[in-house]
Design an enzyme around this catalytic site. Structure first.
Site, PDB file in Angstrom:
ATOM      1  N   HIS A 251       0.808  -1.211   0.000  1.00 13.18           N
ATOM      2  CA  HIS A 251       0.000   0.000   0.000  1.00 13.18           C
ATOM      3  C   HIS A 251       0.845   1.267   0.000  1.00 13.18           C
ATOM      4  O   HIS A 251       0.314   2.368   0.030  1.00 13.18           O
ATOM      5  CB  HIS A 251      -0.919  -0.043   1.235  1.00 13.18           C
ATOM      6  CG  HIS A 251      -2.112   0.841   1.169  1.00 13.18           C
ATOM      7  ND1 HIS A 251      -2.306   1.884   2.051  1.00 13.18           N
ATOM      8  CD2 HIS A 251      -3.186   0.838   0.341  1.00 13.18           C
ATOM      9  CE1 HIS A 251      -3.440   2.480   1.780  1.00 13.18           C
ATOM     10  NE2 HIS A 251      -4.001   1.874   0.742  1.00 13.18           N
TER      11      HIS A 251
ATOM     12  N   GLN B  33      -8.724   7.611   5.883  1.00 15.51           N
ATOM     13  CA  GLN B  33      -9.704   6.882   5.090  1.00 15.51           C
ATOM     14  C   GLN B  33     -10.503   5.899   5.952  1.00 15.51           C
ATOM     15  O   GLN B  33     -11.656   5.595   5.643  1.00 15.51           O
ATOM     16  CB  GLN B  33      -8.976   6.134   3.971  1.00 15.51           C
ATOM     17  CG  GLN B  33      -9.877   5.350   3.038  1.00 15.51           C
ATOM     18  CD  GLN B  33      -9.082   4.556   2.026  1.00 15.51           C
ATOM     19  OE1 GLN B  33      -7.846   4.547   2.040  1.00 15.51           O
ATOM     20  NE2 GLN B  33      -9.766   3.864   1.136  1.00 15.51           N
TER      21      GLN B  33
ATOM     22  N   HIS C  38     -13.722  20.383  -5.585  1.00  8.28           N
ATOM     23  CA  HIS C  38     -14.360  19.067  -5.646  1.00  8.28           C
ATOM     24  C   HIS C  38     -15.636  19.065  -6.506  1.00  8.28           C
ATOM     25  O   HIS C  38     -16.732  18.799  -6.016  1.00  8.28           O
ATOM     26  CB  HIS C  38     -14.669  18.558  -4.232  1.00  8.28           C
ATOM     27  CG  HIS C  38     -13.473  18.457  -3.354  1.00  8.28           C
ATOM     28  ND1 HIS C  38     -12.439  17.577  -3.606  1.00  8.28           N
ATOM     29  CD2 HIS C  38     -13.130  19.136  -2.225  1.00  8.28           C
ATOM     30  CE1 HIS C  38     -11.516  17.708  -2.659  1.00  8.28           C
ATOM     31  NE2 HIS C  38     -11.902  18.650  -1.824  1.00  8.28           N
TER      32      HIS C  38
ATOM     33  N   GLU D 126     -10.150  25.247   3.480  1.00  6.68           N
ATOM     34  CA  GLU D 126     -10.807  24.507   2.398  1.00  6.68           C
ATOM     35  C   GLU D 126     -12.070  23.827   2.911  1.00  6.68           C
ATOM     36  O   GLU D 126     -13.137  23.898   2.283  1.00  6.68           O
ATOM     37  CB  GLU D 126      -9.857  23.457   1.823  1.00  6.68           C
ATOM     38  CG  GLU D 126     -10.517  22.586   0.758  1.00  6.68           C
ATOM     39  CD  GLU D 126      -9.647  21.429   0.311  1.00  6.68           C
ATOM     40  OE1 GLU D 126     -10.210  20.435  -0.187  1.00  6.68           O
ATOM     41  OE2 GLU D 126      -8.416  21.504   0.454  1.00  6.68           O
TER      42      GLU D 126
ATOM     43  N   HIS E  13      -9.399  10.379   1.443  1.00 11.33           N
ATOM     44  CA  HIS E  13      -8.385   9.352   1.218  1.00 11.33           C
ATOM     45  C   HIS E  13      -7.042   9.741   1.834  1.00 11.33           C
ATOM     46  O   HIS E  13      -6.084   8.978   1.789  1.00 11.33           O
ATOM     47  CB  HIS E  13      -8.222   9.104  -0.293  1.00 11.33           C
ATOM     48  CG  HIS E  13      -7.504   7.848  -0.644  1.00 11.33           C
ATOM     49  ND1 HIS E  13      -6.195   7.838  -1.076  1.00 11.33           N
ATOM     50  CD2 HIS E  13      -7.901   6.548  -0.624  1.00 11.33           C
ATOM     51  CE1 HIS E  13      -5.814   6.596  -1.315  1.00 11.33           C
ATOM     52  NE2 HIS E  13      -6.828   5.788  -1.053  1.00 11.33           N
TER      53      HIS E  13
ATOM     54  N   ASP F  68      15.994  11.563  -9.104  1.00 14.07           N
ATOM     55  CA  ASP F  68      17.203  12.358  -8.918  1.00 14.07           C
ATOM     56  C   ASP F  68      17.022  13.711  -9.581  1.00 14.07           C
ATOM     57  O   ASP F  68      16.237  13.864 -10.523  1.00 14.07           O
ATOM     58  CB  ASP F  68      18.428  11.624  -9.464  1.00 14.07           C
ATOM     59  CG  ASP F  68      18.395  11.501 -10.975  1.00 14.07           C
ATOM     60  OD1 ASP F  68      17.490  10.819 -11.470  1.00 14.07           O
ATOM     61  OD2 ASP F  68      19.254  12.098 -11.652  1.00 14.07           O
TER      62      ASP F  68
ATOM     63  N   ASP G 166      -0.798  19.804  17.732  1.00 15.69           N
ATOM     64  CA  ASP G 166      -0.414  21.082  18.352  1.00 15.69           C
ATOM     65  C   ASP G 166       0.191  22.081  17.367  1.00 15.69           C
ATOM     66  O   ASP G 166       0.938  22.990  17.781  1.00 15.69           O
ATOM     67  CB  ASP G 166       0.571  20.850  19.506  1.00 15.69           C
ATOM     68  CG  ASP G 166      -0.051  20.072  20.648  1.00 15.69           C
ATOM     69  OD1 ASP G 166      -1.280  20.116  20.803  1.00 15.69           O
ATOM     70  OD2 ASP G 166       0.711  19.415  21.385  1.00 15.69           O
TER      71      ASP G 166
ATOM     72  N   LYS H 194       2.897   4.395  -1.215  1.00 15.41           N
ATOM     73  CA  LYS H 194       2.725   5.257  -2.392  1.00 15.41           C
ATOM     74  C   LYS H 194       3.884   6.253  -2.403  1.00 15.41           C
ATOM     75  O   LYS H 194       3.795   7.316  -1.787  1.00 15.41           O
ATOM     76  CB  LYS H 194       1.384   5.990  -2.343  1.00 15.41           C
ATOM     77  CG  LYS H 194       0.170   5.033  -2.219  1.00 15.41           C
ATOM     78  CD  LYS H 194      -0.717   5.487  -1.124  1.00 15.41           C
ATOM     79  CE  LYS H 194      -1.838   4.566  -0.746  1.00 15.41           C
ATOM     80  NZ  LYS H 194      -2.442   3.708  -1.683  1.00 15.41           N
TER      81      LYS H 194
ATOM     82  N   LYS I 195      -4.193  10.591   4.720  1.00 15.05           N
ATOM     83  CA  LYS I 195      -3.807   9.924   5.961  1.00 15.05           C
ATOM     84  C   LYS I 195      -2.802  10.836   6.670  1.00 15.05           C
ATOM     85  O   LYS I 195      -1.583  10.703   6.521  1.00 15.05           O
ATOM     86  CB  LYS I 195      -3.163   8.564   5.689  1.00 15.05           C
ATOM     87  CG  LYS I 195      -4.046   7.582   4.872  1.00 15.05           C
ATOM     88  CD  LYS I 195      -3.722   7.613   3.433  1.00 15.05           C
ATOM     89  CE  LYS I 195      -4.322   6.494   2.606  1.00 15.05           C
ATOM     90  NZ  LYS I 195      -5.682   6.131   2.772  1.00 15.05           N
TER      91      LYS I 195
ATOM     92  N   HIS J 126     -10.417  13.720  -1.673  1.00 10.74           N
ATOM     93  CA  HIS J 126      -9.536  14.600  -0.893  1.00 10.74           C
ATOM     94  C   HIS J 126      -8.337  13.775  -0.467  1.00 10.74           C
ATOM     95  O   HIS J 126      -8.493  12.726   0.181  1.00 10.74           O
ATOM     96  CB  HIS J 126     -10.259  15.148   0.338  1.00 10.74           C
ATOM     97  CG  HIS J 126      -9.363  15.907   1.271  1.00 10.74           C
ATOM     98  ND1 HIS J 126      -8.823  17.136   0.946  1.00 10.74           N
ATOM     99  CD2 HIS J 126      -8.885  15.609   2.507  1.00 10.74           C
ATOM    100  CE1 HIS J 126      -8.058  17.558   1.941  1.00 10.74           C
ATOM    101  NE2 HIS J 126      -8.084  16.652   2.895  1.00 10.74           N
TER     102      HIS J 126
END
Length: 482
Positions: free
Chosen positions: A24, A201, A64, A397, A335, A31, A342, A26, A337, A97
């Site tokens: 999973h 998610q 969206h 947003e 979606h 370079d 603080d 991503k 994560k 999102h």
């Protein structure tokens, strides 16, 4: 030029668990030319890590759109996993999102090494050493020069969820499993002084604390500690008489058909996680005060939605699609994560808050934790650096703009304002006549919470679906749905 591009497709079939999981992670590493004076002709690394999948249907903007871009930027790239039978000629597309981070310096080297170690472990034996150590290549910026200094520099660390089946070089003290991302979440939560803001998610975990599901009898291994740690940090602050707030933004329901057994199973586990947390907070209020406080003064769940006004040019044949097109509304699929603590610390990556991502022995994951030098709480109890700016940009947003109350998320005034704005959006989303959501996209999640901590669905089924908000237990699929 035609360059050789070796490809290695590595499965994640775990015979010890009897299931197929996911690689999973991503990430991308490329370079690039070094940029500092005196480094001309040398190469450095730039990396990207986060939640964004490189696949169709994921491109989106902060607006969206649902319908108005189907003939332009989303032509041929519209997808709707929640209503897979819909004809995307008419919409609505499923908005997304998501969040990704760009990294440079030592952590980009770590990201490269993470890929290299996975390649060594899982590539064919004739190719295992075809990915060299970056520092051994000619023309590479020396490691001691590949650093940034000053107020705009960051302290960054790479974390993984992985095991010895998926990577080489795993330290022996991990017993073959490395749940680094879960440990990073726990460490940051335990250090939180004012607030925690999470987008994810999924939100399932700490099953050993669920009152109505017995881990041992049901063989439900979803015992990662993140939800319980959030509840316990809140309890500790209540016990000390200090303000604290936890904001959680999750999808209205997991991707897929809401009434399907898989989605309903995940919702049932989420429902039990949420009930456990509010129960902990309510008991703390009853024991320590303050008098008259409510669990939602400290802990709140939100989701994202969109209604797009405008004419329907033509009508699809499907009655279900006609209904949604007429109402012109759709959830925005969260979606991302991320976790902000603080306004000092940011954690961003690919890991969901469930056992699959946090356990280390199911899905493989990557995340980076970052704090900006010059904006640490040891120097200023109210950091106002780029982590603060990023969190404010997300709230702008989601809530349609900024408000002075957002500067102190733990204050009851801020919690109350966000709750009222989200509730107004939710009511506008449910309205039978299409109308613009008054405050961006953030909506109250359809749970009710009593002063005693009891949780229930505010509506029986999600709008425009047959899926129950509280979900339906599906113990047969617990391994892959938690």
């Amino acid at each position: 030029k035609r360059l050789p591009s070796p490809c290695n497709l590595a499965s994640r079939v775990l015979t010890n668990l009897g299931a197929i999981f996911s690689h999973h992670q991503k990430s991308i590493v490329v370079d690039a030319p070094a940029v500092a004076s005196g480094q001309e002709g040398l190469r450095r690394l730039i990396g990207f890590v986060g939640g964004l999948d490189l696949t169709n249907g994921r491109f989106d903007t902060p607006q969206h759109p649902l319908f108005c871009t189907l003939g332009t930027v989303h032509s041929g790239d519209a997808r709707n996993g929640m209503h897979p039978s819909f004809d995307m000629k008419y919409g609505p597309r499923q908005p997304w999102h998501d969040t990704h981070a760009k990294v440079e310096g030592p952590v980009a080297r770590d990201l490269y090494d993470s890929f290299r170690l996975r390649w060594i472990r899982q590539a064919h034996r004739r190719r295992r050493h075809s990915v060299p150590c970056w520092g051994n290549l000619p023309g590479v910026l020396p490691q001691f020069q590949d650093v940034f200094q000053g107020e705009d520099s960051w302290r960054v660390q790479l974390f993984r969820s992985i095991d010895k089946e998926a990577t080489a070089g795993l330290p022996g003290d991990f017993d073959g499993i490395s749940p680094e991302i879960q440990l990073a979440y726990i460490h940051a939560i335990r250090r939180a002084q004012y607030f925690v803001y999470i987008e994810n998610q999924f939100f399932i975990g700490s099953s050993t604390e669920w009152p109505d599901v017995d881990d041992q009898n049901f063989h439900l291994e979803c015992n990662h500690r993140v939800p319980h740690e959030l509840a316990m940090r809140t309890v500790a602050k209540i016990r000390r008489g200090e303000r604290f707030a936890v904001y959680l933004c999750i999808p209205l329901h997991p991707d897929g058909v809401a009434e399907s057994s898989t989605v309903q199973g995940m919702l049932a586990w989420q429902y039990r996680t949420v009930r456990m947390m509010f129960s902990c907070v309510a008991r703390a209020i009853q024991r320590y005060g303050p008098q008259g406080a409510h669990p939602t003064d400290y802990l709140n769940f939100f989701c994202l939605g969109q209604r797009e006004l405008g004419p329907q040019v033509s009508a699809p044949e499907s009655p279900a699609q006609q209904h949604v097109c007429l109402l012109r509304r759709h959830p925005i699929y969260v979606h991302s994560k991320i976790m902000v603590v603080d306004d000092e610390y940011l954690l961003v990556g690919s890991a969901n808050i469930n056992e699959r991502s946090m356990g280390g022995n199911r899905d493989t994951e990557l995340a980076v934790g970052a704090a900006q030098n010059g904006y640490l709480m040891s120097e200023n109890p109210r950091p106002r650096g780029q982590v603060y700016a990023y969190r404010q940009s997300l709230w702008a947003e989601h809530l349609g703009g900024l408000d002075p109350a957002f500067q102190a998320p733990e204050d009851l005034a801020c919690v109350g304002k966000v709750r009222l704005m989200a509730l107004a959006n939710w009511e506008a989303y449910l309205a039978p006549v299409p109308q613009k959501l008054p405050f961006g996209h953030l909506m109250s999640y359809p749970y009710t919470v009593s002063a005693s901590g009891a949780v229930g669905p505010s509506i029986e089924k999600f709008p425009d679906t047959l899926g129950k908000v509280s979900g339906t237990l599906n113990l047969g699929m617990a391994l892959i749905t938690t």
